[in-house]
Each structure stands twice: as structure tokens, then as C-alpha cells.
Design a protein around this motif. Structure first.
Motif, PDB file in Angstrom:
ATOM      1  N   VAL A   1       3.011  -7.833   1.226  1.00 44.42           N
ATOM      2  CA  VAL A   1       1.901  -6.891   1.071  1.00 44.42           C
ATOM      3  C   VAL A   1       0.756  -7.717   0.479  1.00 44.42           C
ATOM      4  O   VAL A   1       0.871  -8.228  -0.634  1.00 44.42           O
ATOM      5  CB  VAL A   1       2.280  -5.708   0.161  1.00 44.42           C
ATOM      6  N   SER A   2      -0.318  -7.868   1.243  1.00 41.10           N
ATOM      7  CA  SER A   2      -1.405  -8.775   0.859  1.00 41.10           C
ATOM      8  C   SER A   2      -2.698  -8.023   0.616  1.00 41.10           C
ATOM      9  O   SER A   2      -2.963  -6.996   1.241  1.00 41.10           O
ATOM     10  CB  SER A   2      -1.639  -9.800   1.971  1.00 41.10           C
ATOM     11  N   PHE A   3      -3.507  -8.581  -0.296  1.00 45.99           N
ATOM     12  CA  PHE A   3      -4.802  -7.977  -0.600  1.00 45.99           C
ATOM     13  C   PHE A   3      -5.697  -8.996  -1.301  1.00 45.99           C
ATOM     14  O   PHE A   3      -5.210  -9.898  -1.968  1.00 45.99           O
ATOM     15  CB  PHE A   3      -4.652  -6.732  -1.485  1.00 45.99           C
ATOM     16  N   PRO A   4      -7.022  -8.851  -1.154  1.00 48.01           N
ATOM     17  CA  PRO A   4      -7.943  -9.697  -1.915  1.00 48.01           C
ATOM     18  C   PRO A   4      -8.179  -9.066  -3.291  1.00 48.01           C
ATOM     19  O   PRO A   4      -8.334  -7.854  -3.409  1.00 48.01           O
ATOM     20  CB  PRO A   4      -9.222  -9.669  -1.082  1.00 48.01           C
ATOM     21  N   LEU A   5      -8.170  -9.893  -4.317  1.00 50.70           N
ATOM     22  CA  LEU A   5      -8.442  -9.438  -5.681  1.00 50.70           C
ATOM     23  C   LEU A   5      -9.742 -10.077  -6.155  1.00 50.70           C
ATOM     24  O   LEU A   5      -9.916 -11.291  -6.046  1.00 50.70           O
ATOM     25  CB  LEU A   5      -7.299  -9.829  -6.617  1.00 50.70           C
ATOM     26  N   LEU A   6     -10.640  -9.257  -6.660  1.00 53.18           N
ATOM     27  CA  LEU A   6     -11.913  -9.741  -7.196  1.00 53.18           C
ATOM     28  C   LEU A   6     -11.860  -9.631  -8.708  1.00 53.18           C
ATOM     29  O   LEU A   6     -11.609  -8.554  -9.242  1.00 53.18           O
ATOM     30  CB  LEU A   6     -13.072  -8.919  -6.641  1.00 53.18           C
ATOM     31  N   ALA A   7     -12.074 -10.751  -9.391  1.00 54.09           N
ATOM     32  CA  ALA A   7     -12.016 -10.788 -10.854  1.00 54.09           C
ATOM     33  C   ALA A   7     -13.319 -11.356 -11.387  1.00 54.09           C
ATOM     34  O   ALA A   7     -13.807 -12.380 -10.905  1.00 54.09           O
ATOM     35  CB  ALA A   7     -10.839 -11.636 -11.309  1.00 54.09           C
ATOM     36  N   ASN A   8     -13.884 -10.695 -12.375  1.00 56.29           N
ATOM     37  CA  ASN A   8     -15.132 -11.152 -12.981  1.00 56.29           C
ATOM     38  C   ASN A   8     -14.848 -12.184 -14.062  1.00 56.29           C
ATOM     39  O   ASN A   8     -13.946 -12.011 -14.880  1.00 56.29           O
ATOM     40  CB  ASN A   8     -15.906  -9.986 -13.574  1.00 56.29           C
ATOM     41  N   ASP A   9     -15.612 -13.243 -14.043  1.00 57.53           N
ATOM     42  CA  ASP A   9     -15.534 -14.293 -15.056  1.00 57.53           C
ATOM     43  C   ASP A   9     -16.877 -14.308 -15.767  1.00 57.53           C
ATOM     44  O   ASP A   9     -17.920 -14.417 -15.126  1.00 57.53           O
ATOM     45  CB  ASP A   9     -15.250 -15.639 -14.385  1.00 57.53           C
ATOM     46  N   ARG A  10     -16.857 -14.170 -17.070  1.00 55.56           N
ATOM     47  CA  ARG A  10     -18.097 -14.107 -17.840  1.00 55.56           C
ATOM     48  C   ARG A  10     -18.027 -15.122 -18.973  1.00 55.56           C
ATOM     49  O   ARG A  10     -17.039 -15.167 -19.701  1.00 55.56           O
ATOM     50  CB  ARG A  10     -18.258 -12.702 -18.400  1.00 55.56           C
ATOM     51  N   TYR A  11     -19.078 -15.932 -19.102  1.00 55.62           N
ATOM     52  CA  TYR A  11     -19.127 -16.916 -20.168  1.00 55.62           C
ATOM     53  C   TYR A  11     -20.583 -17.222 -20.513  1.00 55.62           C
ATOM     54  O   TYR A  11     -21.505 -16.844 -19.795  1.00 55.62           O
ATOM     55  CB  TYR A  11     -18.400 -18.199 -19.753  1.00 55.62           C
TER      56      TYR A  11
ATOM     57  N   TYR B 269       9.317   0.372  -2.139  1.00 58.66           N
ATOM     58  CA  TYR B 269       8.311  -0.417  -2.850  1.00 58.66           C
ATOM     59  C   TYR B 269       7.143  -0.739  -1.924  1.00 58.66           C
ATOM     60  O   TYR B 269       5.974  -0.684  -2.331  1.00 58.66           O
ATOM     61  CB  TYR B 269       8.941  -1.679  -3.423  1.00 58.66           C
ATOM     62  N   VAL B 270       7.426  -1.064  -0.664  1.00 57.08           N
ATOM     63  CA  VAL B 270       6.361  -1.316   0.318  1.00 57.08           C
ATOM     64  C   VAL B 270       5.474  -0.076   0.432  1.00 57.08           C
ATOM     65  O   VAL B 270       4.249  -0.175   0.394  1.00 57.08           O
ATOM     66  CB  VAL B 270       6.946  -1.688   1.701  1.00 57.08           C
TER      67      VAL B 270
ATOM     68  N   TRP C 202       5.768  -9.850  -2.399  1.00 61.41           N
ATOM     69  CA  TRP C 202       6.890  -9.773  -1.464  1.00 61.41           C
ATOM     70  C   TRP C 202       7.780  -8.622  -1.912  1.00 61.41           C
ATOM     71  O   TRP C 202       8.461  -8.713  -2.925  1.00 61.41           O
ATOM     72  CB  TRP C 202       7.648 -11.091  -1.423  1.00 61.41           C
ATOM     73  N   ALA C 203       7.735  -7.529  -1.170  1.00 54.85           N
ATOM     74  CA  ALA C 203       8.470  -6.312  -1.522  1.00 54.85           C
ATOM     75  C   ALA C 203       9.843  -6.319  -0.857  1.00 54.85           C
ATOM     76  O   ALA C 203       9.958  -6.552   0.344  1.00 54.85           O
ATOM     77  CB  ALA C 203       7.674  -5.088  -1.093  1.00 54.85           C
ATOM     78  N   GLY C 204      10.870  -6.041  -1.656  1.00 52.52           N
ATOM     79  CA  GLY C 204      12.236  -6.089  -1.159  1.00 52.52           C
ATOM     80  C   GLY C 204      12.777  -4.776  -0.644  1.00 52.52           C
ATOM     81  O   GLY C 204      13.804  -4.750   0.013  1.00 52.52           O
TER      82      GLY C 204
ATOM     83  N   GLY D 183       2.566  -6.738   6.004  1.00 52.23           N
ATOM     84  CA  GLY D 183       2.918  -7.683   7.051  1.00 52.23           C
ATOM     85  C   GLY D 183       4.281  -7.386   7.657  1.00 52.23           C
ATOM     86  O   GLY D 183       4.884  -6.345   7.411  1.00 52.23           O
ATOM     87  N   LYS D 184       4.772  -8.348   8.440  1.00 57.89           N
ATOM     88  CA  LYS D 184       6.058  -8.203   9.109  1.00 57.89           C
ATOM     89  C   LYS D 184       7.191  -8.628   8.191  1.00 57.89           C
ATOM     90  O   LYS D 184       7.057  -9.571   7.412  1.00 57.89           O
ATOM     91  CB  LYS D 184       6.090  -9.059  10.375  1.00 57.89           C
ATOM     92  N   LYS D 185       8.306  -7.934   8.312  1.00 56.44           N
ATOM     93  CA  LYS D 185       9.491  -8.221   7.512  1.00 56.44           C
ATOM     94  C   LYS D 185       9.985  -9.631   7.818  1.00 56.44           C
ATOM     95  O   LYS D 185      10.054 -10.044   8.974  1.00 56.44           O
ATOM     96  CB  LYS D 185      10.592  -7.210   7.822  1.00 56.44           C
ATOM     97  N   SER D 186      10.310 -10.380   6.760  1.00 53.93           N
ATOM     98  CA  SER D 186      10.828 -11.734   6.927  1.00 53.93           C
ATOM     99  C   SER D 186      12.312 -11.687   7.270  1.00 53.93           C
ATOM    100  O   SER D 186      12.939 -10.627   7.236  1.00 53.93           O
ATOM    101  CB  SER D 186      10.609 -12.543   5.644  1.00 53.93           C
ATOM    102  N   GLU D 187      12.871 -12.844   7.558  1.00 52.89           N
ATOM    103  CA  GLU D 187      14.292 -12.926   7.896  1.00 52.89           C
ATOM    104  C   GLU D 187      15.188 -12.452   6.756  1.00 52.89           C
ATOM    105  O   GLU D 187      16.267 -11.924   6.985  1.00 52.89           O
ATOM    106  CB  GLU D 187      14.665 -14.349   8.285  1.00 52.89           C
TER     107      GLU D 187
END
Length: 107
Positions: free
Chosen positions: A28-38, A63-64, A57-59, A18-22
């Protein structure tokens, strides 16, 4: 934010920068898929995939670049962070989802 959250999963898509904040941090955004099993009361094994909308949030620019290079669709990660809730509207229905502001990530 609700609580500290730890899970493992795979990225559902490449990370987006994304855009740098003030204050100079870059999301840095992403979808995470996690399996839940029970096992349910009937003794059947139930598997569900949960989707989380994650942001680091990368400083620093280094790191970005590291995150953008290594966080690709299918990559396995472990995360720790604060959980929040959000929603969007689709076809007149409100769809809730969880967000995670990541404090620590292991690729």
C-alpha cells in the motif's frame, strides 16, 4: 536501506493498493509530505516541504482494506521505517527522492 526514520506529515494523494506478492503481502503506497522548518544563519525562518514515497506491506486483507479506507489525501500520519533512495529521469535530468518502507504507522 539506510536508517530508521520517524516523521509526521500529510498524505499528498490517496493510497494505492498494489498486487499481492508471492509471500501474500500487499503493498500500500502513498506520498507523504512533511514540513521542515528551521532558522538559517541570517536568522530567517525557512520552511521546506519534503516528499517521501512510502510503502506499507500489509499481511492481511483486513489491514489492506483499513489502510485503503483511511489513507486519503490530506490525512495526517506518523511513520517509522527504513529509508532508501531512488531516482527517476525527467527531461534529461535525474531526480532523486527518498523512499520509506514503513514498519509502523499511526493515522
Amino acid at each position: 536501506m539506510l536508517e530508521i526514520f520517524v516523521t509526521n506529515g500529510n498524505l499528498g494523494a490517496d493510497a494505492r493498493v498494489g498486487k499481492k506478492s508471492e509471500n501474500g503481502a500487499v503493498p500500500v503506497s502513498f506520498p507523504l509530505l512533511a514540513n521542515d522548518r528551521y532558522t538559517n544563519r541570517a536568522g530567517e525562518v525557512v520552511e521546506k516541504t519534503k516528499r517521501y514515497s512510502c510503502t506499507v506491506w500489509a499481511g492481511s486483507e483486513a489491514y489492506v482494506n483499513y489502510l485503503a479506507t483511511n489513507l486519503k489525501k490530506g490525512t495526517g500520519v506518523s511513520i517509522k521505517g527504513d529509508v532508501g533512495a531512488a531516482y527517476y529521469e525527467q527531461e534529461g535530468k535525474i531526480i532523486p527522492y527518498l523512499t520509506v518502507r514503513i514498519e509502523k504507522i499511526e493515522i
